[in-house]
Design an enzyme around this catalytic site. Sequence first.
Site, PDB file in Angstrom:
ATOM      1  N   GLY A  17     -10.744   1.976   2.444  1.00  0.00           N
ATOM      2  CA  GLY A  17      -9.576   2.855   2.568  1.00  0.00           C
ATOM      3  C   GLY A  17      -9.088   3.399   1.228  1.00  0.00           C
ATOM      4  O   GLY A  17      -9.885   3.741   0.335  1.00  0.00           O
ATOM      5  N   TYR A 150       7.282  -2.665   8.859  1.00  0.00           N
ATOM      6  CA  TYR A 150       6.495  -1.927   7.862  1.00  0.00           C
ATOM      7  C   TYR A 150       7.408  -1.047   7.003  1.00  0.00           C
ATOM      8  O   TYR A 150       7.323  -1.060   5.766  1.00  0.00           O
ATOM      9  CB  TYR A 150       5.448  -1.080   8.586  1.00  0.00           C
ATOM     10  CG  TYR A 150       4.520  -0.326   7.669  1.00  0.00           C
ATOM     11  CD1 TYR A 150       3.562  -0.989   6.915  1.00  0.00           C
ATOM     12  CD2 TYR A 150       4.589   1.068   7.559  1.00  0.00           C
ATOM     13  CE1 TYR A 150       2.695  -0.293   6.085  1.00  0.00           C
ATOM     14  CE2 TYR A 150       3.727   1.767   6.735  1.00  0.00           C
ATOM     15  CZ  TYR A 150       2.782   1.083   5.992  1.00  0.00           C
ATOM     16  OH  TYR A 150       1.927   1.770   5.163  1.00  0.00           O
ATOM     17  N   PRO A 186     -10.211   2.590   7.550  1.00  0.00           N
ATOM     18  CA  PRO A 186     -10.650   1.701   8.634  1.00  0.00           C
ATOM     19  C   PRO A 186      -9.486   1.133   9.456  1.00  0.00           C
ATOM     20  O   PRO A 186      -9.555   1.073  10.685  1.00  0.00           O
ATOM     21  CB  PRO A 186     -11.414   0.604   7.889  1.00  0.00           C
ATOM     22  CG  PRO A 186     -11.966   1.304   6.690  1.00  0.00           C
ATOM     23  CD  PRO A 186     -10.875   2.256   6.266  1.00  0.00           C
ATOM     24  N   ARG A 191      -5.894   1.411  14.402  1.00  0.00           N
ATOM     25  CA  ARG A 191      -4.609   1.710  15.044  1.00  0.00           C
ATOM     26  C   ARG A 191      -4.771   2.821  16.074  1.00  0.00           C
ATOM     27  O   ARG A 191      -4.147   2.801  17.140  1.00  0.00           O
ATOM     28  CB  ARG A 191      -3.564   2.113  13.983  1.00  0.00           C
ATOM     29  CG  ARG A 191      -3.102   0.955  13.121  1.00  0.00           C
ATOM     30  CD  ARG A 191      -1.875   1.287  12.298  1.00  0.00           C
ATOM     31  NE  ARG A 191      -2.127   2.181  11.181  1.00  0.00           N
ATOM     32  CZ  ARG A 191      -2.684   1.811  10.020  1.00  0.00           C
ATOM     33  NH1 ARG A 191      -3.047   0.562   9.831  1.00  0.00           N
ATOM     34  NH2 ARG A 191      -2.851   2.685   9.046  1.00  0.00           N
TER      35      ARG A 191
HETATM   36  P1  NAD Z   1      -6.983  -0.661   5.065  1.00  0.00           P
HETATM   37  O1  NAD Z   1      -5.763  -1.218   5.741  1.00  0.00           O
HETATM   38  O2  NAD Z   1      -8.030  -0.060   5.917  1.00  0.00           O
HETATM   39  O3  NAD Z   1      -7.653  -1.782   4.150  1.00  0.00           O
HETATM   40  C1  NAD Z   1      -6.852  -2.771   3.573  1.00  0.00           C
HETATM   41  C2  NAD Z   1      -7.667  -3.571   2.574  1.00  0.00           C
HETATM   42  O4  NAD Z   1      -6.827  -4.622   2.130  1.00  0.00           O
HETATM   43  C3  NAD Z   1      -8.928  -4.207   3.147  1.00  0.00           C
HETATM   44  O5  NAD Z   1     -10.020  -3.993   2.280  1.00  0.00           O
HETATM   45  C4  NAD Z   1      -8.563  -5.696   3.222  1.00  0.00           C
HETATM   46  O6  NAD Z   1      -9.688  -6.548   3.076  1.00  0.00           O
HETATM   47  C5  NAD Z   1      -7.567  -5.822   2.082  1.00  0.00           C
HETATM   48  N1  NAD Z   1      -6.655  -6.945   2.222  1.00  0.00           N
HETATM   49  C6  NAD Z   1      -6.053  -7.374   3.346  1.00  0.00           C
HETATM   50  N2  NAD Z   1      -5.328  -8.457   3.085  1.00  0.00           N
HETATM   51  C7  NAD Z   1      -5.439  -8.719   1.762  1.00  0.00           C
HETATM   52  C8  NAD Z   1      -4.925  -9.715   0.898  1.00  0.00           C
HETATM   53  N3  NAD Z   1      -4.121 -10.695   1.350  1.00  0.00           N
HETATM   54  N4  NAD Z   1      -5.277  -9.674  -0.413  1.00  0.00           N
HETATM   55  C9  NAD Z   1      -6.086  -8.701  -0.888  1.00  0.00           C
HETATM   56  N5  NAD Z   1      -6.615  -7.736  -0.114  1.00  0.00           N
HETATM   57  C10 NAD Z   1      -6.287  -7.742   1.209  1.00  0.00           C
HETATM   58  O7  NAD Z   1      -6.524   0.374   3.936  1.00  0.00           O
HETATM   59  P2  NAD Z   1      -5.507   1.602   3.987  1.00  0.00           P
HETATM   60  O8  NAD Z   1      -5.171   2.009   5.398  1.00  0.00           O
HETATM   61  O9  NAD Z   1      -6.054   2.608   3.068  1.00  0.00           O
HETATM   62  O10 NAD Z   1      -4.141   1.003   3.394  1.00  0.00           O
HETATM   63  C11 NAD Z   1      -4.034   0.666   2.025  1.00  0.00           C
HETATM   64  C12 NAD Z   1      -2.561   0.714   1.627  1.00  0.00           C
HETATM   65  O11 NAD Z   1      -2.043   2.023   1.823  1.00  0.00           O
HETATM   66  C13 NAD Z   1      -1.642  -0.241   2.383  1.00  0.00           C
HETATM   67  O12 NAD Z   1      -0.648  -0.744   1.521  1.00  0.00           O
HETATM   68  C14 NAD Z   1      -1.019   0.672   3.414  1.00  0.00           C
HETATM   69  O13 NAD Z   1       0.232   0.200   3.871  1.00  0.00           O
HETATM   70  C15 NAD Z   1      -0.867   1.949   2.599  1.00  0.00           C
HETATM   71  N6  NAD Z   1      -0.733   3.162   3.420  1.00  0.00           N
HETATM   72  C16 NAD Z   1      -1.721   3.484   4.302  1.00  0.00           C
HETATM   73  C17 NAD Z   1      -1.567   4.626   5.087  1.00  0.00           C
HETATM   74  C18 NAD Z   1      -2.607   5.026   6.099  1.00  0.00           C
HETATM   75  O14 NAD Z   1      -2.313   5.880   6.959  1.00  0.00           O
HETATM   76  N7  NAD Z   1      -3.830   4.502   6.031  1.00  0.00           N
HETATM   77  C19 NAD Z   1      -0.410   5.423   4.949  1.00  0.00           C
HETATM   78  C20 NAD Z   1       0.559   5.055   4.025  1.00  0.00           C
HETATM   79  C21 NAD Z   1       0.396   3.918   3.247  1.00  0.00           C
END
Ligand code: NAD
Length: 252
Positions: A17, A150, A186, A191
């Site tokens: 991600g 969240y 991913p 979701r």
């Molecule tokens: P994702 O949720 O698909 O992946 C999350 C990653 O975090 C994975 O590689 C997982 O192994 C790792 N992870 C989980 N628990 C962990 C821990 N305890 N320690 C270390 N690593 C851990 O990725 P994403 O959707 O790109 O989200 C990344 C960030 O961006 C998050 O903080 C999320 O809240 C934020 N975010 C995402 C979105 C979205 O729509 N995807 C929007 C706004 C903010």
Amino acid sequence: MGRLEGNVAVVTAAGQGIGKAIADRFAAEGAVVHASDINGELLTNPGFASRQVLDVTDGEAIAEYAETVGPINTLCNVAGFVHHGTVLQASDDDWDFSFDLNVKSMHRMIRAFLPGMLVKRSSNEQPGASIMNMSSGASSLKGAPNRYIYGATKAAVIGLTKAIAADFASDGLRCNAICPGTVESPSWRARVDALGDQMGSVEAAHADFVARQPMGRVAKASEIAGLAVYLASDESAFVTGSCYKIDGGWTL
Ligand code: NAD
């Protein structure tokens, strides 16, 4: 020459991600990247200086990791979890888990790495010292449905970011928050699938997410990485305590 030559960076949740996109892009821009994730198998880029299994809820492991890595220029706190539901679906355990992973993890990482960042910064050499924390449009910027816990965690990330920025601006250390809208990743796919089960089709769920975005699409993780490169580099040398909306107009 890359925009991050000479920059030593740590990125959490770099396995997939947004975190992966940022870590890959930092490396492509010439940074020395220390990439970590709780799932080490996901850290496949051979261009990383180190690939570390790190659970950001483990304070002792983080302290050891900071010792091993040494002084850095850029700390990028990405790890986070999306709890789905209103206050009525939010147990105390759900609340504690999300605050631990989404907020306290950043406190732990910053506390461990900031002293080394200040030492490196005090040499007055470029590049400078920059911390960026992954927040969200769903935070103090916008109340989003079913994002009760969240949104509370991501609002706390903004508060934490501003507090760090205020305390260390005079030391030349910058701290900013990134607030994306919906981003292809991913966990976002998962979701969509879960919502698809409720709505009867994955296509309908996908359309529902896209309909929230005035631009008619969700973001690519690489678009968030572009902002992260700017915040890591000295192009943003006068920027601190800011919350960067990168959401295709979602919070307008
Ligand atoms: P994702 O949720 O698909 O992946 C999350 C990653 O975090 C994975 O590689 C997982 O192994 C790792 N992870 C989980 N628990 C962990 C821990 N305890 N320690 C270390 N690593 C851990 O990725 P994403 O959707 O790109 O989200 C990344 C960030 O961006 C998050 O903080 C999320 O809240 C934020 N975010 C995402 C979105 C979205 O729509 N995807 C929007 C706004 C903010």
